[in-house]
Every structure is written in C-alpha cells, then in structure tokens.
Design an enzyme around this catalytic site. Structure first.
Site, PDB file in Angstrom:
ATOM      1  N   THR A   1       0.855  -1.189   0.000  1.00 29.53           N
ATOM      2  CA  THR A   1       0.000   0.000   0.000  1.00 29.53           C
ATOM      3  C   THR A   1       0.888   1.234   0.000  1.00 29.53           C
ATOM      4  O   THR A   1       1.873   1.311   0.735  1.00 29.53           O
ATOM      5  CB  THR A   1      -0.948   0.020   1.209  1.00 29.53           C
TER       6      THR A   1
ATOM      7  N   PHE B   1       1.371   5.012   0.828  1.00 26.16           N
ATOM      8  CA  PHE B   1       0.882   5.998   1.789  1.00 26.16           C
ATOM      9  C   PHE B   1       1.516   7.355   1.521  1.00 26.16           C
ATOM     10  O   PHE B   1       2.677   7.436   1.114  1.00 26.16           O
ATOM     11  CB  PHE B   1       1.229   5.571   3.220  1.00 26.16           C
TER      12      PHE B   1
END
Length: 274
Positions: free
Chosen positions: A171, A173
């Site tokens: 992911t 960020f």
C-alpha cells in the site's frame, strides 16, 4: 508529533505513520474527512493516508479530499502488507469459528479460508478494529486479520502470520501537511498533480503532450468525476522529474491547456518496505 489516521490504532495506517515518525502520537479518526479536518484545523501536525494498494487499486475518496483541502504531500511510503491471524492469547487455531476483518483484507486471504473451510469470514469495518473487539470481549471462538501492530497494541496473539495470498501486496501511503507548513525536499524526484481540461477534442492529448515534451515519465493517470458537473472529470497524475526545473515548466505549460491545475505535492519517490 501528532499524526491523524483513518481507522483504529493498530491499523496499517498506524504502522505507516510510525515508519514516517517512530515517536509519533497517533490521532485516530473514524472517517477520512475527519482526518483532513483535524489537519486543516491544526489539531494535528500531519496526517498519513493510504492512496493506493497494489492489488485493490486506488482509494478514490482520498484523491477527492486532497483536491478539496489546502494540503500538500510531503513524503511517500510503500508499505508491505502482511496479514496476520490474531486471537486472544492462549487460543488454539482449532477453536476459531469466525474471522473478522475489513472486506479487502478478507478478499486478500482467500487461500487461508479455502484450507480452513470450517471458519467463517465475516466483514468488519476495520482490520485493527476486529482485533480490538475480540480482545475486549475475550472471545476465543473468533479471530481477526490485521497487522502485527494491532496484535501489539491490543495484546493479541498471532496464530498465523503472512496469510495473504499474494506477497506482492503493498500500500502506498502519503504523509501530508498543511500546504503552508509542508517542507520542501531538495531531492524530490516525483510530482502528483490534478488538472481538468475543457470538454472538446484534443485538449487531453495536448495536456499529456506537455509531460512528454518535458522529458518526464508519467507513471500514473486516473480520472475522477467533477462533483456537480456530470461527465466532466479531474485527472490525477504522478510523474517522475527529469530535473527539478521540469516540474515548474510542466505546470506553466499545463495552464495553457487546462481549466484547472493543482500541484498536490513534490516528494521523493517511496521504495518498497521490507
């Protein structure tokens, strides 16, 4: 430093925030607009938001909120997502009847459920929240799927680690600040921006040719609808800088073809976390 995140303490956003600032104090928010409000109102110094998962795709709401608020991206992080089966300490795997987690996390652990057909997967609002619930209730018939940070934060026990189907699960960020307080990085090699074009032939092509003409590498483009204007779109792009001057030149040239251009941030491209 106080950093706002969406979700419970112990979430992957919490883990990402500690990667940016290991001594940070986490300010959890129930919903994403609250994260941005806390930052805009000065209740926190920064916020950490997920923007894209390598398997599940973009977090569309966060693109809209970046455009709406006067904030800037300061840093980027690519966090390896490791899903763990977490239970009340002392629980055995053969006691587990139900597993709670966010629907995306459950979907990324299908192989675990295929090999344990007697365990029911139950969607929950948050990965870390599932661990919080079972440890508070001392429920030995249930488990949660969440980060190792959730086990540490709530005193859970990891029964199985790394149960995600695909190890290439990352992911992306962003660390964001109020635009007036964002720190410029002299080593920045990546830019995120948003722009709109007139709804007529050739305008999008002309805008995209700006990037090619500046020798920039356009790494991502995504469209989102303009609220209140059906069939009009905002284009979100990421591009790598060939040199620092190319960012300013691209912005100046884009204004000739676009009805709106907003730079969301200049930052150093993140690298995969182990």
């Amino acid at each position: 430093m106080q950093i706002a995140i969406q979700g419970e303490p112990g979430s992957f956003s919490h883990e990402a925030a500690l990667k940016f600032f290991p001594q940070a104090t986490i300010f959890p928010c129930a919903i994403s607009p609250e994260v941005f409000s806390a930052l805009a109102e000065g209740r926190v110094e920064a916020a950490v938001i997920p923007i894209e998962n390598s398997l599940a795709g973009s977090v569309a709401e966060h693109y809209d909120l970046l455009l709406l608020h006067d904030v800037a991206i300061e840093q980027e992080l690519l966090l390896r997502i490791r899903h763990n089966l977490i239970a009340v300490p002392g629980t055995r795997l053969d006691q587990i009847q139900r597993v709670y987690s966010h629907p995306v996390a459950l979907a990324q652990c299908r192989r675990f459920f295929e090999t344990h057909p007697g365990i029911e997967a139950i969607p929950f609002y948050d990965t870390a929240g599932s661990v919080k619930q079972l440890t508070e209730l001392r429920d030995r018939s249930s488990a949660g799927i969440a980060s190792i940070q959730a086990a540490v934060h709530y005193g859970g026990e990891v029964l199985e680690s790394g149960i995600e189907d695909n190890p290439e699960n990352y992911t992306r960020f962003f660390l964001i600040r109020r635009r007036s307080e964002a720190k410029a990085d002299p080593t920045a090699d990546k830019v995120s921006l948003a722009f709109t074009v007139e709804n007529r032939p050739g305008t999008l092509v002309a805008a995209l040719q700006v990037f090619a003409g500046q020798g920039t590498n356009l790494t991502r483009i995504e469209s989102r609808p303009v609220h209140g204007q059906p069939w009009h779109y905002v284009f979100y792009t990421d591009y790598q800088l060939s040199n620092p001057q190319s960012a300013d030149a691209a912005l100046e040239l884009l204004t000739r073809h676009c009805s709106m251009v907003k730079e969301l941030g200049r930052y150093r491209a993140g690298h995969r976390e182990a």
